[in-house]
Design a protein around this motif. Structure first.
Motif, PDB file in Angstrom:
ATOM      1  N   SER A   1       0.818  -1.207   0.000  1.00  0.00           N
ATOM      2  CA  SER A   1       0.000   0.000   0.000  1.00  0.00           C
ATOM      3  C   SER A   1       0.855   1.262   0.000  1.00  0.00           C
ATOM      4  CB  SER A   1      -0.914   0.014   1.227  1.00  0.00           C
ATOM      5  OG  SER A   1      -1.817  -1.069   1.187  1.00  0.00           O
ATOM      6  N   VAL A   2       0.361   2.269  -0.717  1.00  0.00           N
ATOM      7  CA  VAL A   2       0.988   3.590  -0.738  1.00  0.00           C
ATOM      8  C   VAL A   2      -0.054   4.597  -0.293  1.00  0.00           C
ATOM      9  CG1 VAL A   2       2.134   5.328  -2.148  1.00  0.00           C
ATOM     10  CG2 VAL A   2       2.506   2.904  -2.631  1.00  0.00           C
ATOM     11  N   PHE A   3       0.318   5.515   0.577  1.00  0.00           N
ATOM     12  CA  PHE A   3      -0.643   6.445   1.157  1.00  0.00           C
ATOM     13  C   PHE A   3      -0.525   7.824   0.516  1.00  0.00           C
ATOM     14  CE2 PHE A   3      -0.065   3.102   4.223  1.00  0.00           C
ATOM     15  CZ  PHE A   3      -1.347   2.875   4.701  1.00  0.00           C
ATOM     16  N   ALA A   4      -1.633   8.538   0.509  1.00  0.00           N
ATOM     17  CA  ALA A   4      -1.675   9.886  -0.045  1.00  0.00           C
ATOM     18  C   ALA A   4      -0.636  10.776   0.629  1.00  0.00           C
ATOM     19  CB  ALA A   4      -3.067  10.482   0.132  1.00  0.00           C
ATOM     20  N   HIS A   5      -0.104  11.696  -0.139  1.00  0.00           N
ATOM     21  CA  HIS A   5       0.924  12.669   0.246  1.00  0.00           C
ATOM     22  C   HIS A   5       2.328  12.072   0.179  1.00  0.00           C
ATOM     23  CE1 HIS A   5      -1.843  15.811   2.368  1.00  0.00           C
ATOM     24  NE2 HIS A   5      -2.475  15.182   1.392  1.00  0.00           N
ATOM     25  N   GLU A   6       2.459  10.748   0.039  1.00  0.00           N
ATOM     26  CA  GLU A   6       3.769  10.169  -0.210  1.00  0.00           C
ATOM     27  C   GLU A   6       4.165  10.439  -1.663  1.00  0.00           C
ATOM     28  OE1 GLU A   6       3.939   6.045   0.754  1.00  0.00           O
ATOM     29  OE2 GLU A   6       3.076   6.309   2.755  1.00  0.00           O
ATOM     30  N   GLU A   7       5.450  10.593  -1.916  1.00  0.00           N
ATOM     31  CA  GLU A   7       5.888  10.870  -3.286  1.00  0.00           C
ATOM     32  C   GLU A   7       5.529   9.718  -4.227  1.00  0.00           C
ATOM     33  OE1 GLU A   7       9.303  13.258  -5.633  1.00  0.00           O
ATOM     34  OE2 GLU A   7       9.302  13.117  -3.462  1.00  0.00           O
ATOM     35  N   ALA A   8       5.557   8.493  -3.715  1.00  0.00           N
ATOM     36  CA  ALA A   8       5.210   7.336  -4.544  1.00  0.00           C
ATOM     37  C   ALA A   8       3.748   7.354  -4.978  1.00  0.00           C
ATOM     38  CB  ALA A   8       5.512   6.050  -3.769  1.00  0.00           C
ATOM     39  N   PHE A   9       2.913   8.107  -4.272  1.00  0.00           N
ATOM     40  CA  PHE A   9       1.495   8.195  -4.620  1.00  0.00           C
ATOM     41  C   PHE A   9       1.304   8.887  -5.973  1.00  0.00           C
ATOM     42  CE2 PHE A   9      -3.019   9.403  -3.746  1.00  0.00           C
ATOM     43  CZ  PHE A   9      -3.471   8.171  -3.297  1.00  0.00           C
ATOM     44  N   LEU A  10       2.267   9.708  -6.355  1.00  0.00           N
ATOM     45  CA  LEU A  10       2.175  10.427  -7.627  1.00  0.00           C
ATOM     46  C   LEU A  10       2.038   9.477  -8.807  1.00  0.00           C
ATOM     47  CD1 LEU A  10       4.943  13.115  -6.989  1.00  0.00           C
ATOM     48  CD2 LEU A  10       2.491  13.559  -7.246  1.00  0.00           C
ATOM     49  N   ASP A  11       2.631   8.318  -8.711  1.00  0.00           N
ATOM     50  CA  ASP A  11       2.606   7.360  -9.819  1.00  0.00           C
ATOM     51  C   ASP A  11       1.267   6.655  -9.941  1.00  0.00           C
ATOM     52  OD1 ASP A  11       3.955   6.143 -11.977  1.00  0.00           O
ATOM     53  OD2 ASP A  11       4.344   4.351 -10.785  1.00  0.00           O
ATOM     54  N   LEU A  12       0.384   6.819  -8.944  1.00  0.00           N
ATOM     55  CA  LEU A  12      -0.878   6.082  -8.912  1.00  0.00           C
ATOM     56  C   LEU A  12      -2.088   6.931  -9.249  1.00  0.00           C
ATOM     57  CD1 LEU A  12      -0.197   4.211  -5.563  1.00  0.00           C
ATOM     58  CD2 LEU A  12       0.179   3.323  -7.868  1.00  0.00           C
ATOM     59  N   VAL A  13      -1.895   8.230  -9.439  1.00  0.00           N
ATOM     60  CA  VAL A  13      -3.040   9.137  -9.600  1.00  0.00           C
ATOM     61  C   VAL A  13      -3.218   9.612 -11.043  1.00  0.00           C
ATOM     62  CG1 VAL A  13      -2.822   9.901  -7.219  1.00  0.00           C
ATOM     63  CG2 VAL A  13      -1.714  11.226  -9.033  1.00  0.00           C
ATOM     64  N   HIS A  14      -2.410   9.099 -11.953  1.00  0.00           N
ATOM     65  CA  HIS A  14      -2.557   9.466 -13.358  1.00  0.00           C
ATOM     66  C   HIS A  14      -1.951   8.359 -14.210  1.00  0.00           C
ATOM     67  CE1 HIS A  14       1.590  10.695 -14.815  1.00  0.00           C
ATOM     68  NE2 HIS A  14       1.792  10.310 -13.570  1.00  0.00           N
ATOM     69  N   GLY A  15      -2.174   8.445 -15.530  1.00  0.00           N
ATOM     70  CA  GLY A  15      -1.589   7.482 -16.439  1.00  0.00           C
ATOM     71  C   GLY A  15      -2.220   6.106 -16.350  1.00  0.00           C
ATOM     72  N   PRO A  16      -1.566   5.086 -16.907  1.00  0.00           N
ATOM     73  CA  PRO A  16      -2.138   3.737 -16.965  1.00  0.00           C
ATOM     74  C   PRO A  16      -2.547   3.167 -15.611  1.00  0.00           C
ATOM     75  CG  PRO A  16      -0.213   3.902 -18.390  1.00  0.00           C
ATOM     76  CD  PRO A  16      -0.269   5.180 -17.606  1.00  0.00           C
ATOM     77  N   LYS A  17      -1.798   3.478 -14.553  1.00  0.00           N
ATOM     78  CA  LYS A  17      -2.110   2.903 -13.240  1.00  0.00           C
ATOM     79  C   LYS A  17      -3.387   3.491 -12.637  1.00  0.00           C
ATOM     80  CE  LYS A  17       2.627   1.594 -12.073  1.00  0.00           C
ATOM     81  NZ  LYS A  17       3.763   1.756 -11.130  1.00  0.00           N
ATOM     82  N   ALA A  18      -3.826   4.625 -13.157  1.00  0.00           N
ATOM     83  CA  ALA A  18      -5.046   5.252 -12.643  1.00  0.00           C
ATOM     84  C   ALA A  18      -6.231   5.071 -13.582  1.00  0.00           C
ATOM     85  CB  ALA A  18      -4.812   6.743 -12.406  1.00  0.00           C
ATOM     86  N   GLN A  19      -6.022   4.436 -14.717  1.00  0.00           N
ATOM     87  CA  GLN A  19      -7.088   4.300 -15.707  1.00  0.00           C
ATOM     88  C   GLN A  19      -8.272   3.509 -15.170  1.00  0.00           C
ATOM     89  OE1 GLN A  19      -6.665   1.724 -19.367  1.00  0.00           O
ATOM     90  NE2 GLN A  19      -6.688   3.722 -20.389  1.00  0.00           N
ATOM     91  N   LYS A  20      -7.985   2.364 -14.549  1.00  0.00           N
ATOM     92  CA  LYS A  20      -9.067   1.524 -14.030  1.00  0.00           C
ATOM     93  C   LYS A  20      -9.826   2.214 -12.911  1.00  0.00           C
ATOM     94  CE  LYS A  20     -10.010  -3.002 -11.940  1.00  0.00           C
ATOM     95  NZ  LYS A  20      -9.415  -4.282 -11.467  1.00  0.00           N
ATOM     96  N   SER A  21      -9.092   2.807 -11.964  1.00  0.00           N
ATOM     97  CA  SER A  21      -9.758   3.461 -10.830  1.00  0.00           C
ATOM     98  C   SER A  21     -10.582   4.655 -11.283  1.00  0.00           C
ATOM     99  CB  SER A  21      -8.733   3.893  -9.777  1.00  0.00           C
ATOM    100  OG  SER A  21      -7.828   4.851 -10.306  1.00  0.00           O
ATOM    101  N   LEU A  22     -10.114   5.386 -12.297  1.00  0.00           N
ATOM    102  CA  LEU A  22     -10.877   6.528 -12.802  1.00  0.00           C
ATOM    103  C   LEU A  22     -12.186   6.058 -13.417  1.00  0.00           C
ATOM    104  CD1 LEU A  22     -10.992   9.575 -13.329  1.00  0.00           C
ATOM    105  CD2 LEU A  22      -9.777   9.176 -15.487  1.00  0.00           C
ATOM    106  N   TYR A  23     -12.124   5.000 -14.197  1.00  0.00           N
ATOM    107  CA  TYR A  23     -13.341   4.448 -14.811  1.00  0.00           C
ATOM    108  C   TYR A  23     -14.325   3.988 -13.741  1.00  0.00           C
ATOM    109  CZ  TYR A  23     -16.339   1.010 -17.116  1.00  0.00           C
ATOM    110  OH  TYR A  23     -17.424   0.289 -17.551  1.00  0.00           O
ATOM    111  N   ILE A  24     -13.831   3.261 -12.741  1.00  0.00           N
ATOM    112  CA  ILE A  24     -14.701   2.767 -11.674  1.00  0.00           C
ATOM    113  C   ILE A  24     -15.361   3.924 -10.939  1.00  0.00           C
ATOM    114  CG2 ILE A  24     -14.693   1.626  -9.411  1.00  0.00           C
ATOM    115  CD1 ILE A  24     -12.590  -0.302 -10.544  1.00  0.00           C
ATOM    116  N   ALA A  25     -14.594   4.964 -10.619  1.00  0.00           N
ATOM    117  CA  ALA A  25     -15.144   6.092  -9.874  1.00  0.00           C
ATOM    118  C   ALA A  25     -16.222   6.824 -10.673  1.00  0.00           C
ATOM    119  CB  ALA A  25     -14.020   7.061  -9.495  1.00  0.00           C
TER     120      ALA A  25
END
Length: 378
Positions: free
Chosen positions: A339-363
């Motif tokens: 798990s990666v938590f919000a405000h961590e620098e690693a979170f940046l990789d999860l909020v856009h691009g291919p890794k965020a495509q599925k979650s964006l569609y679901i939301a």
């Protein structure tokens, strides 16, 4: 209809991904989100929404409306970023995923509007600035932005999926102490040490923590401690975030903090003043009916693991909204392992691009489908 909503969201997903990517590539701090507002309002206007921008007293708030009927359903967009990222810690970045929040809320509103006539309902997107700092939603609540709204939907990326997060009420309080400068070695008896008052306040707080419950959290920093070691500080200041499970509990904790500061003033002779330097955030009251709609629709979309928050933690101005209008605010797991938590620098990789495509569609689908359930009173 829900199959049609999903199909429409899938068809238009690249358009909504463009929103997320644009905001991610053009991060702005709270109260400065001019590019974000112009982009979002232009996008909504091109899709049939009437625009009021700026909205209320905040220059980077907006309201976009589709339709003229009742009831009124609102989707909330956030778009402020955070400072302090990159190798030099000097970059602004969307480490809380507000670019994703804006894209999902705008996407849900546009998808839902495509199935309704102007007379059926009113769909609203409210652009809410500065969630990470002053709390723009607090101002919008105070100015009556939600008086005509019947239901609110918003989602947030997180390290787990939670239907009704335990979001704390919070006050932001600053204490200032005013003493008298003097040479620390030659004439210490002539000085009044303002820094001693700040330190006394922190010591008092440490004693007070022994009687705090697990729901309480008080964290602070010294913002000014003097100018030189050989000068008794004539001015010192400190800031605190005071959090708990309810507004009543926060008010009681703040009252105790002020008493501690009065005591520090009495002990040191330094005069004290205090102010609230950000908006007061209220705890989240998630609407159970709307949250149940969200649960059922997330399950239809393949989300089956929901977690209960055992402890209270974190604050957001969405709590103030939930005090005045039924609100569904759901945290959606990014899917990252570990798990990666919000405000961590690693979170940046999860909020856009291919890794965020599925979650964006679901939301987008979950909020549009749940709003549809509300409008049809499932």
């Amino acid at each position: 209809m829900k199959n049609e909503i999903q199909a429409r969201a899938r068809e238009w997903l690249p358009r909504f991904e463009e929103i997320s990517e644009y905001l991610f590539s053009h991060p702005e701090l709270g109260g400065q989100e001019e590019k974000a507002c112009q982009y979002l309002t232009s996008f909504l206007e091109k899709n049939g929404f009437r625009i009021e921008y700026p909205y209320g007293s905040q220059s980077t708030a907006f309201r976009a409306e589709f339709g003229h009927g009742n009831p009124v359903v609102a989707f909330l967009a956030e778009y402020d970023a955070l400072p302090g990222y990159g190798e030099a810690h000097d970059q602004i970045a969307h480490a809380c995923g507000h670019n994703w929040i804006a894209a999902s809320s705008v996407g849900a509103a546009i998808v839902l509007s495509s199935f309704l006539s102007q007379e059926d309902v009113k769909i609203v997107v409210i652009g809410t600035p500065a969630e990470e700092s002053i709390g723009g939603k607090c101002v919008l609540v105070q100015e009556g932005a939600f008086r005509d709204v019947d239901a609110v939907f918003q989602m947030h990326l997180a390290a787990r999926t939670v239907l009704m997060p335990k979001i704390q009420a919070m006050d932001s309080i600053e204490f200032e102490f005013f003493g008298k400068a003097s040479h620390a070695a030659l004439a210490p008896e002539e000085g009044i040490n303002a820094l001693d008052a700040v330190i006394s306040l922190f010591n008092g707080l440490n004693q007070m923590r022994a009687q705090l419950s697990k729901e309480d959290s008080i964290m602070g920093i010294i913002t000014n401690g003097g100018s030189a070691c050989n000068i008794i500080p004539e001015y010192a200041s400190c800031q605190f975030y005071v959090r708990s499970c309810s507004r009543k509990r926060v008010d009681a904790l703040v009252k105790r903090m002020i008493s501690l500061a009065d005591g520090a003033s009495l002990m040191t002779g330094a005069k004290m003043s205090y102010r609230f330097f950000e908006q007061s955030f209220d705890s989240l009251v998630a609407d159970r009916t709307l949250s149940q709609y969200m649960k059922e629709n997330l399950e239809l979309l393949g989300v089956h693991e929901f977690q209960e928050m055992e402890e209270w933690g974190g604050s957001s101005d969405i709590g103030n909204v939930s005090q005045v209008v039924p609100c569904a605010y759901v945290e959606l797991d990014t899917g990252a392992v570990p798990s990666v938590f919000a405000h961590e620098e690693a979170f940046l990789d999860l909020v856009h691009g291919p890794k965020a495509q599925k979650s964006l569609y679901i939301a987008i689908c979950a909020m549009a489908m749940s709003a549809w359930d509300f409008l049809n009173k499932k």
